[in-house]
Enzyme design. Structure first.
Site, mmCIF file in Angstrom:
data_model
loop_
_atom_site.group_PDB
_atom_site.id
_atom_site.type_symbol
_atom_site.label_atom_id
_atom_site.label_comp_id
_atom_site.label_asym_id
_atom_site.label_seq_id
_atom_site.Cartn_x
_atom_site.Cartn_y
_atom_site.Cartn_z
ATOM 1 N N GLU A 1 0.775 -1.006 0.047
ATOM 2 C CA GLU A 1 0.083 0.061 0.111
ATOM 3 C C GLU A 1 0.844 1.304 0.130
ATOM 4 O O GLU A 1 0.407 2.287 -0.627
ATOM 5 C CB GLU A 1 -0.904 -0.090 1.163
ATOM 6 C CG GLU A 1 -1.803 -1.161 1.392
ATOM 7 C CD GLU A 1 -2.734 -1.315 0.143
ATOM 8 O OE1 GLU A 1 -2.645 -0.753 -0.883
ATOM 9 O OE2 GLU A 1 -3.435 -2.706 -0.082
ATOM 10 N N TYR B 1 -1.144 -7.326 -11.378
ATOM 11 C CA TYR B 1 -0.399 -7.313 -10.204
ATOM 12 C C TYR B 1 0.909 -8.261 -10.894
ATOM 13 O O TYR B 1 1.817 -7.851 -10.786
ATOM 14 C CB TYR B 1 -1.067 -8.019 -8.954
ATOM 15 C CG TYR B 1 -1.915 -7.441 -8.512
ATOM 16 C CD1 TYR B 1 -1.615 -6.467 -7.140
ATOM 17 C CD2 TYR B 1 -3.255 -7.246 -8.696
ATOM 18 C CE1 TYR B 1 -2.742 -5.642 -6.588
ATOM 19 C CE2 TYR B 1 -4.322 -6.511 -8.173
ATOM 20 C CZ TYR B 1 -4.091 -5.920 -7.269
ATOM 21 O OH TYR B 1 -4.837 -5.166 -6.399
#
Length: 575
Positions: A332, A413
């Site tokens: 994050e 991803y």
């Protein structure tokens, strides 16, 4: 209307908010338009820019409702006879005015989530208007945060409210009026959040001040510059605050702030230390932390996590990991560079957020634990790649993050990280990392205090790499980003020769050089036109292609394993 007046208006409307409660089980379904984020900028949305936004939100945990008031300075970038914002139509709207002129209800409408307001006078390009309005209601509740967005109304272990918003997939219009597009960034935003006095609202940017309202509530005033729309967040709990300051290699100080639930001091202190290590890694690998004038913030949340600008949501429970770091916090935090500083121009290029952010994790392990950890993590990623649809869809196609059959929501991803891994092998660290720096900042020499967010596409990355390397890379980007099937390396023995050929649906010959190990000796084989012939001198030599697994290519063993895994899942579901 001033910021203080906005807060007073909201406080006065608190009793009306409570009286309007509708049971959550009777809440309307999410409107189709509201459920989609990053829709193309068209009509009035394409001709307006929110220069400054003042957003006040009163949060009522007892009734799971909010009341909001906005005061926006809007600049017309094209002639306008109306304004348009995105807002979930479940909210009741009132008191709409433009430049202090009240707009009658018949001259504004929001039947489907596109709030349209007729202007009292047309605006020419360059003109400004001040828009004010109030809204209230029960926000959409997140069914599976953060993957399915909305509000999460939870409780701490001792029964106090614990509230969080997550809106990446559906967009900012789930709880505030906005231009729900990655291509639009507000210049500055004041966010005033009013909550019961026992709670704290951790927000984006800098804390300007806190006001006790003498009615059992407190208002937290946050100010952020150039916030990403989906990065604006409500994160509310009986938080305690842990502080640490990081001395940057660029000569400035980065405030690290962690809003956490009581009783988590040990885990918080450990993660603050990790945050210092993460900052050292990202600043040496990519460049200066983009929001050091505000903070590097974290808020403990009742969901897993989300990259809210300068106040990242963290819900990993302070779990220990054999790799020695908190992967969720690292990922994050990576989005402060890849997502908040660099923002994709449209959802089609979302791999720029997730692929770059994901690749930073094995790079960090390589830096801190050695090459074996990097390789092990990359191989784990390789097993997760589906590659059933292109990584970058054509502009006319909106990819679906939650479509598990397509697998795009996973590929952005893992395939994204592997494309970077392969690029590293092709162009080298001396080209790739400076190219990433320019991609992220728009300059080769970013400096604290002179950093502003940029909007990027995959083609932007290609052009930067071509400039840095002096090579035409259209063949590479076409094969990996616009085609679903991975390049396949075919090989055959012909007498004493080894024949190699890249097979791909790409419109260009795939010219990825291949490292070949022959009886323990390695040679790099150019693949001009996508083919090569290598003399072996003997038919019994042991040959290993791409021995370090640097190239993303079709792998029959992985494909067979994934198919077997899927068959087992289907069989288990049928039982």
């Amino acid at each position: 209307m001033t910021l203080r007046q906005l807060t007073i208006v909201l406080a006065a409307g608190a009793s009306a908010l409570a009286a309007s409660v509708c049971a959550q089980e009777h809440a309307p379904p999410l409107a189709e338009r509201t459920g989609e984020s990053d829709l193309p900028l068209e009509g009035a949305r394409a001709g307006e820019h929110i220069e400054h936004a003042s957003l006040s939100i009163l949060v009522d945990p007892a009734h799971r409702q909010i009341a909001g008031a906005i005061l926006y300075r809007i600049v017309a970038t094209a002639p306008l006879d109306r304004l348009a914002l995105d807002l979930d139509p479940r909210f009741a709207i009132s008191d709409v005015s433009v430049d202090d002129t009240a707009i009658a209800p018949g001259r504004w409408r929001n039947p489907d989530g596109l709030l349209t307001i007729d202007l009292p006078r047309p605006l020419a390009a360059g003109d400004t208007a001040i828009l004010a309005l109030r809204y209230r209601g029960a926000p959409h509740v997140a069914a599976n945060p953060p993957w399915e967005g909305g509000m999460t109304w939870s409780e701490t272990p001792d029964g106090q409210p614990w509230i969080a918003s997550t809106v990446q997939g559906e967009g900012c219009d789930l709880f505030w009026p906005c231009i729900d597009s990655s291509a639009h960034r507000i210049d500055t935003m004041d966010l005033l959040v009013t909550v019961p006095e026992a709670l704290t609202a951790a927000g984006n940017g800098r804390l300007i001040g806190t006001t006790d309202n003498d009615d059992g509530t407190r208002t937290f005033h946050w100010r952020a510059r150039n916030p990403s729309n989906y990065g604006i967040a409500l994160q509310i709990a009986p938080y305690e605050l842990a502080r640490r300051d990081y001395a940057s290699r660029f000569g400035n100080i980065v405030p690290i702030r962690f809003w956490h639930l009581p009783g988590h001091d040990d885990g918080v202190n450990r993660l603050l230390g990790e945050m210092e290590d993460f900052l050292a890694f990202f600043e040496s690998t990519v460049g200066p932390y983009p929001f050091a004038d505000e903070k590097a913030g974290i808020a403990e949340t009742p969901h897993l996590g989300m990259e809210h600008q300068t106040i990242n949501a963290y819900g990993n429970g302070f779990a220990r990991d054999p790799l020695g770091y908190d992967w969720l916090l690292h990922h994050e935090f990576a989005h402060e560079w890849f997502g908040n500083q660099l923002t994709h121009a449209s959802i089609n290029h979302m791999w720029l957020h997730e692929g770059l952010g994901t690749w930073m994790q094995p790079l960090y392990l390589e830096r801190t634990r050695g090459r074996m950890q990097y390789d092990a993590e990359m191989w784990r990623y390789r097993t997760q790649i589906a590659s059933r649809v292109p990584l970058v869809s054509p502009d006319a196609v909106r990819p679906d993050y939650n479509d598990s059959d397509a697998g795009w929501g996973t590929d952005i991803y893992y395939k994204g990280a592997w494309v970077l891994h392969t690029l590293r092998h092709l162009v080298g660290d001396e080209v790739l990392f400076p190219a990433i720096t320019r991609l992220v900042y728009g300059t080769d020499d970013p400096r604290p205090g002179a950093i502003r967010p940029v909007t990027r596409t995959t083609d932007d990355f290609r052009r930067i790499l071509e400039d840095k390397s002096g090579r035409d890379l259209r063949w590479f980007f076409d094969a990996y980003f616009t085609r679903a099937d991975l390049p396949r390396l075919a090989s055959a023995r012909e007498g004493g020769d080894l024949l190699l050929e890249w097979q791909t649906p790409s419109r260009y010959p795939f010219e990825m050089p291949v490292e070949v190990e022959i009886d323990g000796n390695r040679v790099s084989v150019p693949m001009t036109g996508g083919r090569a012939k290598l003399a072996l001198d003997s038919g019994d030599r042991h040959v290993l292609l791409d021995p370090d697994n640097r190239i993303l290519r079709a792998d029959d063993a992985i494909a067979a394993w994934r198919a077997a895994q899927e068959e087992r899942r289907e069989a288990a579901a049928a039982e």
